[in-house]
Design an enzyme around this catalytic site. Structure first.
Site, PDB file in Angstrom:
ATOM      1  N   ARG A  72     -75.567  10.528 -14.764  1.00  0.00           N
ATOM      2  CA  ARG A  72     -74.446   9.887 -14.043  1.00  0.00           C
ATOM      3  C   ARG A  72     -73.199  10.774 -13.984  1.00  0.00           C
ATOM      4  O   ARG A  72     -72.088  10.292 -13.800  1.00  0.00           O
ATOM      5  CB  ARG A  72     -74.086   8.528 -14.640  1.00  0.00           C
ATOM      6  CG  ARG A  72     -75.223   7.531 -14.582  1.00  0.00           C
ATOM      7  CD  ARG A  72     -74.749   6.118 -14.803  1.00  0.00           C
ATOM      8  NE  ARG A  72     -75.867   5.212 -14.723  1.00  0.00           N
ATOM      9  CZ  ARG A  72     -76.649   4.908 -15.756  1.00  0.00           C
ATOM     10  NH1 ARG A  72     -76.394   5.429 -16.944  1.00  0.00           N
ATOM     11  NH2 ARG A  72     -77.668   4.092 -15.600  1.00  0.00           N
ATOM     12  N   LYS A  85     -66.908  18.635  -2.483  1.00  0.00           N
ATOM     13  CA  LYS A  85     -67.998  18.154  -1.629  1.00  0.00           C
ATOM     14  C   LYS A  85     -69.292  18.785  -2.118  1.00  0.00           C
ATOM     15  O   LYS A  85     -69.411  20.015  -2.160  1.00  0.00           O
ATOM     16  CB  LYS A  85     -67.757  18.543  -0.175  1.00  0.00           C
ATOM     17  CG  LYS A  85     -66.790  17.628   0.555  1.00  0.00           C
ATOM     18  CD  LYS A  85     -66.776  17.941   2.038  1.00  0.00           C
ATOM     19  CE  LYS A  85     -65.794  17.043   2.764  1.00  0.00           C
ATOM     20  NZ  LYS A  85     -65.659  17.406   4.188  1.00  0.00           N
ATOM     21  N   GLU A  88     -63.709  31.300   7.978  1.00  0.00           N
ATOM     22  CA  GLU A  88     -63.056  30.191   7.264  1.00  0.00           C
ATOM     23  C   GLU A  88     -61.643  30.587   6.823  1.00  0.00           C
ATOM     24  O   GLU A  88     -60.770  29.743   6.722  1.00  0.00           O
ATOM     25  CB  GLU A  88     -63.887  29.763   6.048  1.00  0.00           C
ATOM     26  CG  GLU A  88     -65.280  29.241   6.383  1.00  0.00           C
ATOM     27  CD  GLU A  88     -65.312  27.781   6.841  1.00  0.00           C
ATOM     28  OE1 GLU A  88     -64.244  27.164   6.988  1.00  0.00           O
ATOM     29  OE2 GLU A  88     -66.423  27.273   7.087  1.00  0.00           O
ATOM     30  N   ARG A 111     -57.764  15.766   5.574  1.00  0.00           N
ATOM     31  CA  ARG A 111     -58.842  16.708   5.235  1.00  0.00           C
ATOM     32  C   ARG A 111     -59.700  17.059   6.449  1.00  0.00           C
ATOM     33  O   ARG A 111     -60.317  18.126   6.512  1.00  0.00           O
ATOM     34  CB  ARG A 111     -59.705  16.135   4.096  1.00  0.00           C
ATOM     35  CG  ARG A 111     -60.720  17.154   3.586  1.00  0.00           C
ATOM     36  CD  ARG A 111     -61.303  16.799   2.232  1.00  0.00           C
ATOM     37  NE  ARG A 111     -62.266  17.810   1.834  1.00  0.00           N
ATOM     38  CZ  ARG A 111     -62.781  17.931   0.630  1.00  0.00           C
ATOM     39  NH1 ARG A 111     -62.424  17.110  -0.329  1.00  0.00           N
ATOM     40  NH2 ARG A 111     -63.654  18.881   0.359  1.00  0.00           N
ATOM     41  N   ASN A 115     -62.028  20.793   9.380  1.00  0.00           N
ATOM     42  CA  ASN A 115     -63.172  20.898  10.284  1.00  0.00           C
ATOM     43  C   ASN A 115     -62.803  21.558  11.610  1.00  0.00           C
ATOM     44  O   ASN A 115     -63.572  21.485  12.576  1.00  0.00           O
ATOM     45  CB  ASN A 115     -63.771  19.511  10.542  1.00  0.00           C
ATOM     46  CG  ASN A 115     -64.300  18.896   9.268  1.00  0.00           C
ATOM     47  OD1 ASN A 115     -64.877  19.592   8.435  1.00  0.00           O
ATOM     48  ND2 ASN A 115     -64.064  17.616   9.086  1.00  0.00           N
ATOM     49  N   HIS A 153     -65.436  23.179  13.708  1.00  0.00           N
ATOM     50  CA  HIS A 153     -66.737  22.814  13.145  1.00  0.00           C
ATOM     51  C   HIS A 153     -67.593  21.943  14.065  1.00  0.00           C
ATOM     52  O   HIS A 153     -68.814  21.947  13.940  1.00  0.00           O
ATOM     53  CB  HIS A 153     -66.564  22.125  11.791  1.00  0.00           C
ATOM     54  CG  HIS A 153     -66.306  23.099  10.669  1.00  0.00           C
ATOM     55  ND1 HIS A 153     -65.178  23.889  10.624  1.00  0.00           N
ATOM     56  CD2 HIS A 153     -67.038  23.427   9.577  1.00  0.00           C
ATOM     57  CE1 HIS A 153     -65.237  24.654   9.534  1.00  0.00           C
ATOM     58  NE2 HIS A 153     -66.350  24.397   8.887  1.00  0.00           N
ATOM     59  N   HIS A 182     -71.229  23.171  14.575  1.00  0.00           N
ATOM     60  CA  HIS A 182     -72.440  22.434  14.194  1.00  0.00           C
ATOM     61  C   HIS A 182     -73.412  22.347  15.367  1.00  0.00           C
ATOM     62  O   HIS A 182     -74.633  22.464  15.179  1.00  0.00           O
ATOM     63  CB  HIS A 182     -72.079  21.041  13.683  1.00  0.00           C
ATOM     64  CG  HIS A 182     -71.377  21.085  12.358  1.00  0.00           C
ATOM     65  ND1 HIS A 182     -70.589  20.061  11.890  1.00  0.00           N
ATOM     66  CD2 HIS A 182     -71.331  22.039  11.404  1.00  0.00           C
ATOM     67  CE1 HIS A 182     -70.088  20.388  10.703  1.00  0.00           C
ATOM     68  NE2 HIS A 182     -70.527  21.589  10.389  1.00  0.00           N
TER      69      HIS A 182
HETATM   70  N1  GLY Z   1     -65.451  22.286   4.092  1.00  0.00           N
HETATM   71  C1  GLY Z   1     -64.626  21.203   4.506  1.00  0.00           C
HETATM   72  C2  GLY Z   1     -64.131  20.372   3.379  1.00  0.00           C
HETATM   73  O1  GLY Z   1     -64.299  20.729   2.237  1.00  0.00           O
HETATM   74  O2  GLY Z   1     -63.580  19.328   3.615  1.00  0.00           O
END
Ligand code: GLY
Length: 376
Positions: free
Chosen positions: A128, A150, A192, A247, A251, A254, A258
């Site tokens: 957990r 993430k 990036e 946040r 992107n 992106h 994608h």
């Molecule tokens: N790579 C995009 C983020 O971490 O939100």
């Protein structure tokens, strides 16, 4: 922020009880045991890496821990995006259990974005949740994927659809390690880096226009670029950890990226960071068509990416591509679709990105049609 390349930059990621530091500088691999030791409750770490990183850098890391009297056990996985799935996740979790890693222990993710995402997720679900440390070894991982928590894997349904937010306890970005990267991978990571200037720091973009070409060989400038990128990301993550708002700016480029990655099969034809660079140029193009930014802005973006020698245009992707309509449809499958509407990150100028939910499809289609026509 160090410009002499000799000292370590420390960027805090402020998340209350889950706050941590990103330490950036030269020689951090050799110092890794000293940096990590204060987190340990017993003198033992479990490291997961990939075969490529292991061949180049694992000895140095192992020596650092041995000298500090800390037992290091390591698992290596095959390199590449194919490892970011259920089979290697199961393997990592079972290996960590066999190593008797407990909740008070620390797991080390030592590698690029694939290793970081996979090992971060394994740490999130093991017992957990156990603590983990990121030691990113690619430019892309140092400036983006190792920071912000993430974690996850890909499934047959798509990329990053299974995962968890699980923040690391520490990130060690050794900028010397980037010298062993193939030039193409370094440049892909640069996509990036430039994104941060474009999304929120025009002065950083100005600096990159002058200094970007030196980053691969100048450690002081490389350190500045990594640190500034991480500062930008840390700030955004601190304010919006779970991507409820700001946040999403990360992107930028992106949605296009994608779609192009899907169209090219997530392989050697287009690396993720190359897709981000092309996507940023397209996002500025769309912004200009909508009258949001000056004509000069997309030209500057493209000129700088061209000067860096990275991919800039859809025409730079080898081989055939689907039609503009098909690419638009692939964008519609992106997980960031909200209520059936495509969400784009657009810009009012360099350093002024914002989330746009109501972009007319015909403008995007027009930009894609022209970009594809340039290919023929
Ligand atoms: N790579 C995009 C983020 O971490 O939100």
């Amino acid at each position: 922020m160090a410009m002499d390349g000799a000292s370590i930059d420390v960027v805090p990621v402020e998340l209350g009880t889950r706050s941590y530091e990103v330490r950036i500088g030269q020689g951090l691999l050799a110092r890794a045991a000293t940096e990590i030791a204060p987190l340990l409750r017993r003198r033992k770490v479990a490291v997961i890496t990939d075969d490529t990183v292991a061949a180049t850098h694992l000895m140095e890391l192992a020596r650092a821990f041995e000298m500090a009297g800390i037992t290091l056990t390591a698992l290596t996985i095959p390199p590449g995006e194919q490892s970011k799935g259920w089979p290697q996740l199961a393997r990592c979790v079972e290996w960590l259990l066999e190593q008797k890693v407990e909740r008070r222990d620390v797991v080390v993710a030592f590698g690029g974005g694939v290793v970081g995402d996979l090992v971060g997720f394994a740490s999130a679900i093991l017992r957990r949740g156990v603590r983990f440390v990121q030691i990113p070894t690619t430019l892309l991982a140092q400036v983006d994927s190792s920071v912000g928590g993430k974690t996850g894997i890909n499934t047959a349904q798509g990329k990053n659809l299974v995962g968890a937010f699980h923040q690391p306890s520490l990130v060690l970005a050794d900028i010397d390690v980037l010298e062993t990267l193939p030039a193409r991978d370094f440049l892909a990571g640069y996509g990036e880096v430039v994104k941060y200037g474009l999304l929120g720091d025009a002065a950083f973009f100005d600096w990159l226009e002058v200094n970007g070409p030196d980053l691969a060989r100048d450690p002081a400038k490389r350190q500045y670029a990594v640190t500034r990128s991480v500062q930008m990301k840390a700030g955004i993550v601190s304010r919006d950890e779970t991507e409820e708002g700001e946040r999403a700016l990360l992107n930028l480029g992106h949605t296009f990226c994608h779609a192009l990655e899907k169209a090219t099969g997530y392989g050697d034809r287009l690396l993720h960071g190359e897709g981000v660079a092309i996507g940023c140029a397209l996002a500025f193009e769309v912004s200009q068509r909508l009258g949001l930014c000056s004509q000069e802005a997309p030209s500057r973006v493209r000129a700088h990416l061209r000067a860096m020698g990275t991919k800039v245009d859809i025409a730079d992707i080898h081989g055939s591509l689907p039609s503009a309509e098909a690419l638009l449809a692939l964008m519609g499958q992106d997980k960031k679709v909200v209520d059936g509407k495509l969400r784009f990150i657009l810009a009012r100028g360099i350093g002024e990105a914002f989330v746009a939910d109501d972009v007319p499809h015909d403008v995007v289609l027009g930009v894609l049609t022209e970009a594809l026509a340039a290919k023929r």
